[in-house]
Enzyme design. Sequence first.
Site, PDB file in Angstrom:
ATOM      1  N   ASP A 163      -6.923   4.540  -4.401  1.00 47.94           N
ATOM      2  CA  ASP A 163      -7.606   4.336  -3.121  1.00 47.94           C
ATOM      3  C   ASP A 163      -8.276   5.688  -2.838  1.00 47.94           C
ATOM      4  O   ASP A 163      -8.437   6.495  -3.769  1.00 47.94           O
ATOM      5  CB  ASP A 163      -6.602   3.925  -2.018  1.00 47.94           C
ATOM      6  CG  ASP A 163      -7.297   3.437  -0.744  1.00 47.94           C
ATOM      7  OD1 ASP A 163      -7.760   2.292  -0.728  1.00 47.94           O
ATOM      8  OD2 ASP A 163      -7.398   4.207   0.237  1.00 47.94           O
ATOM      9  N   LYS A 203       0.853  -1.198   0.000  1.00 45.41           N
ATOM     10  CA  LYS A 203       0.000   0.000   0.000  1.00 45.41           C
ATOM     11  C   LYS A 203       0.877   1.231   0.000  1.00 45.41           C
ATOM     12  O   LYS A 203       2.020   1.181   0.471  1.00 45.41           O
ATOM     13  CB  LYS A 203      -0.862   0.019   1.263  1.00 45.41           C
ATOM     14  CG  LYS A 203      -2.088   0.908   1.158  1.00 45.41           C
ATOM     15  CD  LYS A 203      -3.228   0.165   0.501  1.00 45.41           C
ATOM     16  CE  LYS A 203      -4.416   1.055   0.212  1.00 45.41           C
ATOM     17  NZ  LYS A 203      -5.569   0.243  -0.206  1.00 45.41           N
TER      18      LYS A 203
HETATM   19  P1  NDP Z   1     -13.045   8.238  -2.358  1.00 46.87           P
HETATM   20  O1  NDP Z   1     -12.039   9.246  -1.997  1.00 46.87           O
HETATM   21  O2  NDP Z   1     -13.479   8.121  -3.768  1.00 46.87           O
HETATM   22  O3  NDP Z   1     -14.374   8.433  -1.503  1.00 46.87           O
HETATM   23  C1  NDP Z   1     -14.376   8.455  -0.108  1.00 46.87           C
HETATM   24  C2  NDP Z   1     -15.723   8.993   0.331  1.00 46.87           C
HETATM   25  O4  NDP Z   1     -15.832   8.915   1.755  1.00 46.87           O
HETATM   26  C3  NDP Z   1     -15.920  10.457  -0.029  1.00 46.87           C
HETATM   27  O5  NDP Z   1     -17.263  10.698  -0.358  1.00 46.87           O
HETATM   28  C4  NDP Z   1     -15.533  11.194   1.251  1.00 46.87           C
HETATM   29  O6  NDP Z   1     -16.158  12.451   1.418  1.00 46.87           O
HETATM   30  C5  NDP Z   1     -16.044  10.224   2.285  1.00 46.87           C
HETATM   31  N1  NDP Z   1     -15.341  10.343   3.561  1.00 46.87           N
HETATM   32  C6  NDP Z   1     -14.005  10.263   3.756  1.00 46.87           C
HETATM   33  N2  NDP Z   1     -13.727  10.416   5.059  1.00 46.87           N
HETATM   34  C7  NDP Z   1     -14.909  10.598   5.677  1.00 46.87           C
HETATM   35  C8  NDP Z   1     -15.286  10.802   7.019  1.00 46.87           C
HETATM   36  N3  NDP Z   1     -14.366  10.843   7.995  1.00 46.87           N
HETATM   37  N4  NDP Z   1     -16.614  10.927   7.312  1.00 46.87           N
HETATM   38  C9  NDP Z   1     -17.540  10.873   6.323  1.00 46.87           C
HETATM   39  N5  NDP Z   1     -17.246  10.686   5.021  1.00 46.87           N
HETATM   40  C10 NDP Z   1     -15.949  10.542   4.721  1.00 46.87           C
HETATM   41  O7  NDP Z   1     -12.459   6.850  -1.829  1.00 46.87           O
HETATM   42  P2  NDP Z   1     -12.842   5.374  -2.260  1.00 46.87           P
HETATM   43  O8  NDP Z   1     -14.309   5.275  -2.501  1.00 46.87           O
HETATM   44  O9  NDP Z   1     -11.921   4.945  -3.311  1.00 46.87           O
HETATM   45  O10 NDP Z   1     -12.455   4.579  -0.925  1.00 46.87           O
HETATM   46  C11 NDP Z   1     -13.328   4.523   0.197  1.00 46.87           C
HETATM   47  C12 NDP Z   1     -12.894   3.389   1.099  1.00 46.87           C
HETATM   48  O11 NDP Z   1     -12.883   2.155   0.369  1.00 46.87           O
HETATM   49  C13 NDP Z   1     -11.488   3.506   1.698  1.00 46.87           C
HETATM   50  O12 NDP Z   1     -11.482   2.879   2.964  1.00 46.87           O
HETATM   51  C14 NDP Z   1     -10.639   2.671   0.741  1.00 46.87           C
HETATM   52  O13 NDP Z   1      -9.463   2.197   1.362  1.00 46.87           O
HETATM   53  C15 NDP Z   1     -11.603   1.535   0.442  1.00 46.87           C
HETATM   54  N6  NDP Z   1     -11.348   0.784  -0.780  1.00 46.87           N
HETATM   55  C16 NDP Z   1     -11.201   1.423  -1.980  1.00 46.87           C
HETATM   56  C17 NDP Z   1     -10.982   0.688  -3.122  1.00 46.87           C
HETATM   57  C18 NDP Z   1     -10.902   1.319  -4.472  1.00 46.87           C
HETATM   58  O14 NDP Z   1     -10.792   0.577  -5.446  1.00 46.87           O
HETATM   59  N7  NDP Z   1     -10.969   2.639  -4.601  1.00 46.87           N
HETATM   60  C19 NDP Z   1     -10.828  -0.773  -3.071  1.00 46.87           C
HETATM   61  C20 NDP Z   1     -11.086  -1.354  -1.764  1.00 46.87           C
HETATM   62  C21 NDP Z   1     -11.313  -0.569  -0.679  1.00 46.87           C
HETATM   63  P3  NDP Z   1     -15.834  13.671   0.424  1.00 46.87           P
HETATM   64  O15 NDP Z   1     -16.495  13.312  -0.875  1.00 46.87           O
HETATM   65  O16 NDP Z   1     -16.455  14.843   1.070  1.00 46.87           O
HETATM   66  O17 NDP Z   1     -14.346  13.741   0.315  1.00 46.87           O
HETATM   67  O1  2IT Z   2      -7.949  -1.378  -0.748  1.00 50.75           O
HETATM   68  C1  2IT Z   2      -7.890  -1.848  -1.904  1.00 50.75           C
HETATM   69  O2  2IT Z   2      -8.072  -3.039  -2.132  1.00 50.75           O
HETATM   70  C2  2IT Z   2      -7.625  -0.924  -3.010  1.00 50.75           C
HETATM   71  N1  2IT Z   2      -7.509   0.274  -2.801  1.00 50.75           N
HETATM   72  C3  2IT Z   2      -7.449  -1.455  -4.416  1.00 50.75           C
HETATM   73  C4  2IT Z   2      -6.051  -1.935  -4.636  1.00 50.75           C
HETATM   74  C5  2IT Z   2      -5.691  -2.250  -6.065  1.00 50.75           C
HETATM   75  O3  2IT Z   2      -4.521  -2.576  -6.262  1.00 50.75           O
HETATM   76  O4  2IT Z   2      -6.534  -2.193  -6.960  1.00 50.75           O
END
Ligand code: NDP
Ligand code: 2IT
Length: 452
Positions: free
Chosen positions: A171, A131
């Site tokens: 992420d 990561k």
């Molecule tokens: P994004 O940045 O696209 O979205 C995150 C969202 O969560 C945003 O809407 C943000 O608000 C909101 N947010 C962040 N912090 C807070 C908080 N403290 N309270 C309320 N809302 C909050 O991120 P992702 O969707 O990519 O990732 C979200 C989660 O999923 C993370 O934990 C990440 O590690 C996990 N994840 C992501 C993957 C991926 O492929 N992207 C894969 C697997 C897991 P705002 O819009 O206002 O910034």
């Molecule tokens: O938390 C996760 O699994 C991710 N942010 C995706 C990692 C990846 O390599 O696609």
Amino acid sequence: MSPTTPGTDLDALVEDVESRNPGEPEFHQAVRDVLRPLGPVLEAHPEYARARILERLVEPERQIIFRVPWVDDDGDVHVQRAMRVGFNSALGPYKGGTRFHPAVTLGTIKFLGFEQVFKNALTGLAIGGGKGGADFDPKGRSDDEVMRFCQSLMTELYRHIGPDQDVPAGDAGVAAREIGFLFGQYKRITGTYGAGALTGKGTGWGGAEVRTEATGYGLVYFVREMLSARYEDLEGRTVVVSGAGNVSIFAIEQAQRLGANVIGCSDSSGAIHDPAGIDLELLKTVKLDERGSLADYAERRGGDVALKEDATPWDIPCEIALPCATQNELDAKDAKKLVKHGVKVVAEGANMPCTDDAIAVFQGADEVAYAPGKASNAGGVAVSAFEMEQNASRHGWSFEQSDERLQATMKQIHETCRRTAAEHDHEGDYVAGANIAGFLRVADAMLAQGVV
Ligand code: NDP
Ligand code: 2IT
């Protein structure tokens, strides 16, 4: 720590991890979660203790920390800290996302990297765990500023990544725009079109179909399997999602396609309750195209829909709750509210969004099925591995092919969790199933590869 008494070894190991990694509570939490069901597994396999598999698993293979200076649009210089943790390469090159958020610390990246090792193992694919991230806040920054930051970061990172070494992806705070800038600089510095060095690329230039949607879609496919194990489905179910980013939006999209009514979501400004069902096109316009706030969504949506500032969405009654925002966003108080309101399924889209106490509440409620992120959000990294496969073969798959394989992967992860849980006297416990199955695959590979 004595390898002959593995039952007591786990407590000693957690204490050791805490004292050797001070100030990293999220990392300690992730280690505790994984270790919790492993006592009997170690009793049955003394060879793991002899080879010090656990002690090696909790120590990253490598950690790279570096300075990232950049210049904003006004000519002011900023200095950020970036890092990349290669946690475990027993199953393949380090693979995992990159997070840009002002609160990122080494402890954050280590908890995410540690989780990634077991998540990636569960996919059954040839990917190790890693990561990366930086304490950079992309909010309110122009595209040019984001580009300069990404270029500066890659000017150091490029020497540590590659298709057989370490393959970053997106992420929180990192998506197609950032991956584009990072890849452009990687290509420029290395003088090669090393497509397989990063995933989440645009579909027109080496990216995989469905990667953008994969985490959210995969989460809902996993929920479909959880419901199906209880002879139920998504049709007509009420769903609440937290966050309004990449994972949340595509979870909402797939849940709606499968007939559910998604009535709430949130972002860093607060939560909305939209009883008629979220208007997905409007949400995408506001959050993805305009990078705006849910306050704009509520204003344009009209009616009774209003932003509840600084609130979580967990007081909205629902049957399915999908925390998709960030770590430790759902605590025991929220969990009790959800249980009281009749929640049936809780599946994590984010990494470690439920606190330990919240998980205990869900696991103590007979009616509730709870899935940890390392199982239910593995769709994103699985499609990243498909992207690596396509980059290596120079052959692209269609959207339908990728989506079918994603569905099959989520089904397989679900089966693996349930089967492993049942085999280890944890019938129906997705946490034990995911942690034990992930651990066994990595541990066997480490054992076979000797003391490295
Ligand atoms: P994004 O940045 O696209 O979205 C995150 C969202 O969560 C945003 O809407 C943000 O608000 C909101 N947010 C962040 N912090 C807070 C908080 N403290 N309270 C309320 N809302 C909050 O991120 P992702 O969707 O990519 O990732 C979200 C989660 O999923 C993370 O934990 C990440 O590690 C996990 N994840 C992501 C993957 C991926 O492929 N992207 C894969 C697997 C897991 P705002 O819009 O206002 O910034
Ligand atoms: O938390 C996760 O699994 C991710 N942010 C995706 C990692 C990846 O390599 O696609």
